[in-house]
Write a protein that holds these residues in place. Structure first.
Motif, PDB file in Angstrom:
ATOM      1  N   LEU A 198      -5.830   3.216  10.548  1.00 25.56           N
ATOM      2  CA  LEU A 198      -5.748   2.991   9.309  1.00 25.56           C
ATOM      3  C   LEU A 198      -6.419   1.668   8.978  1.00 25.56           C
ATOM      4  O   LEU A 198      -7.095   1.344   7.917  1.00 25.56           O
ATOM      5  N   LEU A 199      -7.067   0.787  10.098  1.00 23.45           N
ATOM      6  CA  LEU A 199      -7.790  -0.524   9.661  1.00 23.45           C
ATOM      7  C   LEU A 199      -9.213  -0.205   9.680  1.00 23.45           C
ATOM      8  O   LEU A 199     -10.097  -0.859   8.797  1.00 23.45           O
ATOM      9  N   ALA A 200      -9.650   1.223   9.964  1.00 27.26           N
ATOM     10  CA  ALA A 200     -11.210   1.722  10.146  1.00 27.26           C
ATOM     11  C   ALA A 200     -11.393   2.329   8.947  1.00 27.26           C
ATOM     12  O   ALA A 200     -12.306   2.845   8.569  1.00 27.26           O
ATOM     13  N   ARG A 201     -10.274   2.929   7.884  1.00 26.66           N
ATOM     14  CA  ARG A 201     -10.432   3.180   6.637  1.00 26.66           C
ATOM     15  C   ARG A 201     -11.505   2.615   5.681  1.00 26.66           C
ATOM     16  O   ARG A 201     -11.527   1.403   5.832  1.00 26.66           O
ATOM     17  N   PRO A 202     -12.492   3.201   4.985  1.00 25.15           N
ATOM     18  CA  PRO A 202     -13.433   2.831   4.041  1.00 25.15           C
ATOM     19  C   PRO A 202     -12.872   1.623   3.426  1.00 25.15           C
ATOM     20  O   PRO A 202     -11.612   1.713   2.934  1.00 25.15           O
ATOM     21  N   LEU A 203     -13.591   0.774   3.148  1.00 24.14           N
ATOM     22  CA  LEU A 203     -13.079  -0.366   2.136  1.00 24.14           C
ATOM     23  C   LEU A 203     -13.276   0.003   0.676  1.00 24.14           C
ATOM     24  O   LEU A 203     -14.056   0.762   0.356  1.00 24.14           O
ATOM     25  N   ILE A 204     -12.084  -0.237   0.037  1.00 25.26           N
ATOM     26  CA  ILE A 204     -12.127   0.230  -1.375  1.00 25.26           C
ATOM     27  C   ILE A 204     -11.498  -0.752  -2.340  1.00 25.26           C
ATOM     28  O   ILE A 204     -11.047  -1.826  -1.847  1.00 25.26           O
ATOM     29  N   LYS A 205     -11.637  -0.294  -3.720  1.00 23.45           N
ATOM     30  CA  LYS A 205     -10.982  -1.139  -4.562  1.00 23.45           C
ATOM     31  C   LYS A 205      -9.388  -1.182  -4.654  1.00 23.45           C
ATOM     32  O   LYS A 205      -8.902  -0.085  -4.284  1.00 23.45           O
ATOM     33  N   GLU A 206      -8.683  -2.393  -4.939  1.00 23.31           N
ATOM     34  CA  GLU A 206      -7.305  -2.182  -5.017  1.00 23.31           C
ATOM     35  C   GLU A 206      -7.026  -1.313  -5.986  1.00 23.31           C
ATOM     36  O   GLU A 206      -7.449  -1.645  -7.163  1.00 23.31           O
TER      37      GLU A 206
ATOM     38  N   ARG B  44       0.804  -1.267   0.176  1.00 23.53           N
ATOM     39  CA  ARG B  44       0.055   0.048  -0.160  1.00 23.53           C
ATOM     40  C   ARG B  44       0.840   1.415  -0.097  1.00 23.53           C
ATOM     41  O   ARG B  44       0.412   2.498  -0.610  1.00 23.53           O
ATOM     42  N   GLY B  45       2.024   1.031   0.469  1.00 24.31           N
ATOM     43  CA  GLY B  45       2.902   2.237   0.497  1.00 24.31           C
ATOM     44  C   GLY B  45       3.349   2.646  -0.862  1.00 24.31           C
ATOM     45  O   GLY B  45       3.596   3.639  -1.275  1.00 24.31           O
TER      46      GLY B  45
END
Ligand SMILES: NC(=O)c1ccc[n+]([C@@H]2O[C@H](COP(=O)([O-])OP(=O)(O)OC[C@H]3O[C@@H](n4cnc5c(N)ncnc54)[C@H](O)[C@@H]3O)[C@@H](O)[C@H]2O)c1
Ligand SMILES: O=P(O)(O)OC[C@H](O)CO
Length: 318
Positions: A310-318, A210-211
């Protein structure tokens, strides 16, 4: 002839590699006492202990001697580069190869941009990619990126600097090459934090991946080419720095993750995280890992809160 400006670990390593076969190289250090010691011992005991300086390597504190060379490799820490070039006379009209990795806090510029701004009549290039000073100084096989906006001039520099063990790939994407080297240091801090905090190797792999997405997002708005980030100066250096305890940025991340004081010295990712967090916010792009590293370093958050965020961020497409 080639000179190297800055006798830290990396400047010394480059000077050793380039002079090993008897080619004359001048290494400039700002402190005359350090120079006297290096001349006497034929070793840079402070920064690169155990490596002998070849006979054809001349060490000096006189910048005029280094300025005899047409090509100067500049290997001072990023935040010192602007000040160094505030006295531009020795650098004017030269080919200046930036070896620093970072973003200047004052201006938001990368090393080649700082050179272009401070010494407009010089030809600026960037030497970057996966390379620990000790590996280069020991003559281990290394492959780096040499980026120069002027392709014929870049080809000349590529051939001047390459050695049998130091293989250089040419790029004309200066923006991309200098950003890869700067941003990977921030991600090495994040990777170190993951391991230091006991979050596990899976978490580190996620942080690296992700970085890398953040690196490409930022590089894109700065006009870099995506393929440059996929090369040695981006992905290559990211892999090295996020996985090796030889990296000062990774070690600093480990300390941060363990709740220990961050070691001093040249940890370029610290200032770069701060500069890039600001620049990304101004540009309206999300760089959550970079912002987390910066906030942790500044004591603006705690590790549990940062991980939760970081883990609570909205779920998104990769
Ligand atoms: N060490 C490595 O393995 C490595 C590899 C690739 C790139 N780099 C990059 O090279 C740059 C330098 O790193 P390093 O490892 O050589 O650092 P270092 O900590 O070993 O040494 C820094 C040197 O810079 C000198 N210096 C500081 N401010 C100066 C100034 N204003 N004028 C002149 N000299 C000054 C210091 O005296 C010191 O000798 C960094 O941007 C780093 O990211 C380092
Ligand atoms: O020790 P680091 O973290 O500054 O990394 C050194 C080099 O940049 C690795 O390519």
């Amino acid at each position: 002839m080639i000179s190297v400006i800055g006798a830290g670990a990396f400047g010394t390593a480059l000077a050793v590699a380039l002079s090993r076969d008897g080619d004359p190289v001048t290494l400039w250090a700002r402190d005359p006492d350090d120079v006297a010691l290096m001349q006497d011992k034929r070793e840079n005991g402070k920064r690169l202990a155990g490596v002998s300086l070849p006979a054809s390597l001349h060490v000096t504190a006189q910048i005029e001697e280094a300025a005899q060379a047409q090509t100067m490799l500049i290997a001072v820490p990023m935040q010192a580069l602007g000040d160094l070039l505030d006295t531009p006379a020795p650098f004017m009209g030269r080919t200046l190869v930036a070896c620093s990795k970072g973003v200047d806090l004052r201006t938001g510029l990368g090393p080649a941009d700082v050179i272009a701004r401070k010494v407009p009549d010089a030809l600026a290039a960037v030497l970057t990619g996966p390379s620990f000073a000790i590996d280069i100084a020991s003559g281990l096989p290394t492959a780096l990126t040499l980026a120069c906006g002027d392709e014929p001039a870049g080809t000349e520099i590529q051939h001047d600097i390459a050695t049998p063990n130091l293989r250089l790939y040419l790029s004309t994407d200066v923006a991309g090459a200098q950003l890869g080297g700067a941003l990977k240091n921030v991600m090495a801090l994040a990777a170190g934090i993951a391991i230091g905090a006991g979050l596990g190797e899976s978490a580190r792999a996620s942080a690296i991946t992700r970085g890398f997405a953040e690196m490409k997002r930022f590089a894109d708005i700065r006009g870099a080419r995506p393929e440059t980030l996929n090369g040695l100066s981006g992905l290559g250096d990211l892999i090295l720095t996020c996985t090796s305890e030889k990296s000062r940025n990774y070690r600093a991340g480990l300390a941060l993750g363990r709740g220990e004081p961050v070691p001093g010295g040249t940890v370029e990712g610290v200032a770069t995280a701060h500069a890039v967090t600001r620049l990304a916010a101004e540009a309206g792009i999300e760089m959550p890992l970079t912002a987390m590293v910066d906030a942790l370093l500044n004591g603006e958050t705690t590790l549990p809160r940062a991980v939760e965020g970081l883990l609570a961020r909205p779920l998104i497409k990769e």
